[in-house]
Design a protein around this motif. Structure first.
Motif: not given
Ligand code: ACM
Ligand code: ZN
Length: 415
Positions: A148-151, A205-207, A223-225, A250-252, A289-291
């Protein structure tokens, strides 16, 4: 309480053995939840027997066709369960769904609009009901994440089905605005939430989804953004349940210069000075941990920061002392964590690492922003500066600004 870690298999396909290694180390850090980001623009990484086109190999240069079979997913679930870790799958809707829309373009608003799934057509939900039923049958846990993020809502604005659906939704409540396309995101999340509930699952869902006035408050928010930070307090006060994954702590995937070990150790679920840990709806915290990066980089960025997040040590020195054995054990398995004497960089070292990262991210973000954000902020000095200010304390600002000038950063980022 949820003590979580999210990993992103859409951007990087780790072997099963690698995933097991990540889980084994994260278990020692103290997690009880692994949130597994399995689908995104770059690929669909979980086998579907009903819709195998989702992970077929020939549809896009971006989607390289690697995926986990349902049997291998079950193997990973069972291994995690032995370590008392529940796996939360994430299947992204309505954005970050390029892989899905490339395989099934009829789910988009038009054949050439592959950025977002169309909630205006009933056939979308027929498809999603079947897909999510199959996905739910694989995972025994109670939670299911639907992204649900960045749609990017541009496709919805141009779509006659979407406009018609939005008019119907807006008619239901005088507080709704017929030009508020967030309502369509709320509508879609609510429909998927209802079909997941039938499967006995609880939706997360993302915030970003909180921007939808019609969002079912039974959906758990992650909650992330900070972009939607002001919506968190009213949500929590109404009894909404949430997980905290504040990207600035918390985004490592961010380097140690931006998110040092001690900052993670000291983390509290506070947004804009407001402590969220006392609400009954506070379910816990999760590092993300994205990416896409190979296992050595994963190990380096995750550890020992994940240990810091879930450490029960009374103070920082006690915590770092406790890591010596942890490093030895990891080395014995051939795994290398971030060197302890480089976990809290200072001065020139910190500045250099921060700016190398920012410049690299800026180059990548231009493309990502175009794809995902409407009215995307110009990737210029102002944007980078404001972004950086979220990461650092006011006391760091003097050196940051001096350093930006020294390296001519505004020129570097506008390239
Ligand atoms: C996100 O980092 N786009 C949830
Ligand atoms: Zn549409």
């Amino acid at each position: 309480m949820i003590k979580g870690l999210m990993i992103d298999s859409a951007r990087h396909f780790w072997t099963i053995d690698d995933v097991l290694k990540i889980i084994a180390q994260a278990a020692i850090s103290g997690i009880n939840t692994l949130h597994w980001h399995l689908t995104d623009d770059q690929g669909w990484r979980i086998e579907s027997k009903t819709f195998p086109k989702l992970h077929s190999t020939d549809y896009s240069a971006q989607c390289n066709g690697e995926f986990y079979s349902q049997d291998s997913i079950r193997e990973i679930i069972n291994y995690a369960a032995q370590l008392h870790i529940e796996i939360i799958p994430e299947i992204e809707i309505p954005g970050h769904s390029h892989a899905l829309l490339t395989a099934y373009p009829e789910l988009g608003c038009s054949d050439d609009a592959r950025a977002i799934i169309c909630p205006g057509k009933e056939s979308t939900f027929t498809f999603l009901e079947e897909l999510f039923a199959e996905m739910c049958s694989i995972f025994p846990g109670k939670y299911f994440h639907i992204g649900g993020d960045e749609a990017p809502k541009g496709g919805w604005r141009k779509c006659s089905h979407c406009r018609k659906k939005l008019a119907e939704i807006a008619d239901e409540n005088s507080a709704y605005d017929k030009n508020d396309y967030e309502l369509l995101q709320g509508y879609m999340a609510n429909r998927v939430h209802a079909l997941l509930k039938k499967q006995g699952k609880q939706t997360i869902c993302w915030n970003d989804a909180l921007a939808a006035k019609n969002l079912d408050t039974d959906i758990i928010i992650q909650y992330w953004t900070a972009q939607y930070a002001d919506l968190m307090k009213p949500f929590a006060e109404k009894g909404g349940r949430f997980i905290m994954s504040d990207m600035f702590h918390l985004y490592l995937d961010y380097p140690y210069s931006m998110t040092p070990l001690k900052k993670v150790f000291d983390y509290k679920p506070i947004i804009k000075g407001h402590d969220f840990s006392n609400y009954p709806g506070f379910l816990g915290i999760e590092a993300c941990r994205w990416g896409g990066e190979p296992l050595p980089q994963m190990m380096d960025t995750l550890f020992p920061r994940l240990d810091a997040l879930f450490s029960t040590a009374s103070d920082y020195n006690t915590f770092t002392d406790s890591l010596k054995k942890r490093y030895r054990d990891a080395e014995n398995e051939g795994l290398h964590f971030h060197p302890l004497d480089k976990c809290d960089p200072e001065g020139e070292e910190r500045q250099k690492e921060t700016f190398a990262f920012m410049i690299n991210m800026n180059a990548k973000m231009n493309q990502d922003a175009i794809q995902h954000m409407e009215n995307s902020p110009a990737q210029n000095k102002d944007f980078v500066e404001s972004f950086i200010k979220y990461f650092f304390e006011p006391s760091d600002m003097e050196w940051l600004e001096g350093f930006m000038k020294k390296i001519g950063y505004s020129n570097a980022v506008s390239k």
